[in-house]
Design a protein around this motif. Sequence first.
Motif, PDB file in Angstrom:
ATOM      1  N   ALA A  82      -9.453   6.024  -3.133  1.00 48.21           N
ATOM      2  CA  ALA A  82      -8.965   4.703  -2.448  1.00 48.21           C
ATOM      3  C   ALA A  82      -8.813   3.902  -4.143  1.00 48.21           C
ATOM      4  O   ALA A  82      -9.432   3.461  -5.030  1.00 48.21           O
ATOM      5  CB  ALA A  82      -9.652   3.384  -1.831  1.00 48.21           C
ATOM      6  N   THR A  96      -7.684   0.710  -6.644  1.00 45.16           N
ATOM      7  CA  THR A  96      -7.230  -0.736  -6.523  1.00 45.16           C
ATOM      8  C   THR A  96      -6.409  -0.883  -7.339  1.00 45.16           C
ATOM      9  O   THR A  96      -6.650  -0.661  -8.337  1.00 45.16           O
ATOM     10  CB  THR A  96      -8.431  -1.277  -5.644  1.00 45.16           C
ATOM     11  OG1 THR A  96      -8.592  -0.849  -4.935  1.00 45.16           O
ATOM     12  CG2 THR A  96      -7.783  -2.979  -5.278  1.00 45.16           C
ATOM     13  N   THR A  97      -4.710  -2.319  -7.002  1.00 49.29           N
ATOM     14  CA  THR A  97      -4.201  -2.582  -8.214  1.00 49.29           C
ATOM     15  C   THR A  97      -4.172  -4.042  -7.472  1.00 49.29           C
ATOM     16  O   THR A  97      -4.784  -4.474  -6.905  1.00 49.29           O
ATOM     17  CB  THR A  97      -2.667  -1.963  -8.381  1.00 49.29           C
ATOM     18  OG1 THR A  97      -1.628  -2.235  -7.268  1.00 49.29           O
ATOM     19  CG2 THR A  97      -2.953  -0.348  -8.050  1.00 49.29           C
ATOM     20  N   ARG A 135      -3.779   5.534  -1.836  1.00 44.25           N
ATOM     21  CA  ARG A 135      -4.662   6.298  -0.859  1.00 44.25           C
ATOM     22  C   ARG A 135      -3.932   7.630  -1.526  1.00 44.25           C
ATOM     23  O   ARG A 135      -2.728   8.184  -0.917  1.00 44.25           O
ATOM     24  CB  ARG A 135      -5.377   6.541   1.030  1.00 44.25           C
ATOM     25  CG  ARG A 135      -5.250   7.187   1.665  1.00 44.25           C
ATOM     26  CD  ARG A 135      -5.831   7.188   3.274  1.00 44.25           C
ATOM     27  NE  ARG A 135      -6.401   8.020   3.181  1.00 44.25           N
ATOM     28  CZ  ARG A 135      -7.721   8.206   3.294  1.00 44.25           C
ATOM     29  NH1 ARG A 135      -8.438   6.987   3.568  1.00 44.25           N
ATOM     30  NH2 ARG A 135      -8.593   9.165   4.377  1.00 44.25           N
ATOM     31  N   ASP A 155       0.561  -1.784   0.085  1.00 47.57           N
ATOM     32  CA  ASP A 155      -0.092   0.074  -0.354  1.00 47.57           C
ATOM     33  C   ASP A 155       0.651   1.288   0.411  1.00 47.57           C
ATOM     34  O   ASP A 155       2.122   1.140   0.209  1.00 47.57           O
ATOM     35  CB  ASP A 155      -0.997  -0.041   1.067  1.00 47.57           C
ATOM     36  CG  ASP A 155      -1.940  -1.505   1.271  1.00 47.57           C
ATOM     37  OD1 ASP A 155      -2.173  -1.533   0.144  1.00 47.57           O
ATOM     38  OD2 ASP A 155      -2.593  -1.410   2.132  1.00 47.57           O
ATOM     39  N   GLN A 215      -2.752  -0.902  -2.961  1.00 48.97           N
ATOM     40  CA  GLN A 215      -4.021   0.129  -2.516  1.00 48.97           C
ATOM     41  C   GLN A 215      -3.241   1.694  -2.621  1.00 48.97           C
ATOM     42  O   GLN A 215      -2.132   1.135  -1.755  1.00 48.97           O
ATOM     43  CB  GLN A 215      -4.790   0.298  -2.210  1.00 48.97           C
ATOM     44  CG  GLN A 215      -6.040   0.600  -2.224  1.00 48.97           C
ATOM     45  CD  GLN A 215      -7.515   0.241  -1.013  1.00 48.97           C
ATOM     46  OE1 GLN A 215      -7.607   0.299  -0.122  1.00 48.97           O
ATOM     47  NE2 GLN A 215      -8.236  -0.501  -1.673  1.00 48.97           N
TER      48      GLN A 215
END
Length: 287
Positions: free
Chosen positions: A233, A235-236, A242, A39, A240
């Motif tokens: 957010a 998403t991959t 932010r 993240d 993730q």
Amino acid sequence: MTTGYSAGYTAKRTPVHKGQAAWSAILPGQPAPVSLAGDASVDVAIVGGGFAGLAAARRLRELDPTLKVAVIEANRLAEGASGRNSGFMIDLPHELTSDDYAGHGDDRSMIALNRQAIAFARGAAQDYGINPDYFDPVGKVNGAASDVADTLNRSYADHLTSLGEPNERLDAQDMFDLTGSRHYVSGLYTPGTVMLQPAGFVRGFGEGLRANGVGVWENTPVTAIKRAGNAWAVTTPKGQIRAGKVILANNGHLESFGFAANRLMHVFLYAAMTVDLGPDLLKKLGG
């Protein structure tokens, strides 16, 4: 697919390329890709690592050097549309369907906008130490292979002269000296066009951004963008992000996230590249 500001946006597909971009294929190898693994948190996340996404990242950091910016690319840099184009940055009107190539509307405004883009790219090339062969301000020649095309070039030259734009007529011998071919009856040279090696330029742009603190993550397709409190957010597959703001610079794949539905079309144009032609073969071909 869910859409809407509150629900977020889920991609119904991500980019797929059936083969390597030729501009990349003819370059030397490059380091392994840096993918997002875990993240992260940034001020601005840019989806798409082509010309638009990279330029947006550079401009944001020009405006505020303290911004945390990340560029997220689904594939390798220069394997998308930016690495598969013709390799020109043209400053002058270039409307091939008009009666003199000049186009219509306010040419001076378009010329100024084009030159602003070229200056921006030149700044990136200089700041990031991009190979000069990948950004070469050599100008452009409109070659005429018939009397009709020569007439169009003459009309275009008159239009450029009326705008105060420099141009130079090349006769058949000049074109032969330039190209080694007797195909052309004339040409029109203008000095403002930049020749790119698109893949080399884009790779160098990405490396320069990364060296200046911008996150550039390759092989990291974005599968969803959803609101998360006062941020987003992103998403991959392996993490993730932010982000306070998200910029979508992913071309026709805007539609994959639910934007501009039924209004975008992917267009593919094809060309061929040969191996380098040696002196014996060039002699046999006549130039």
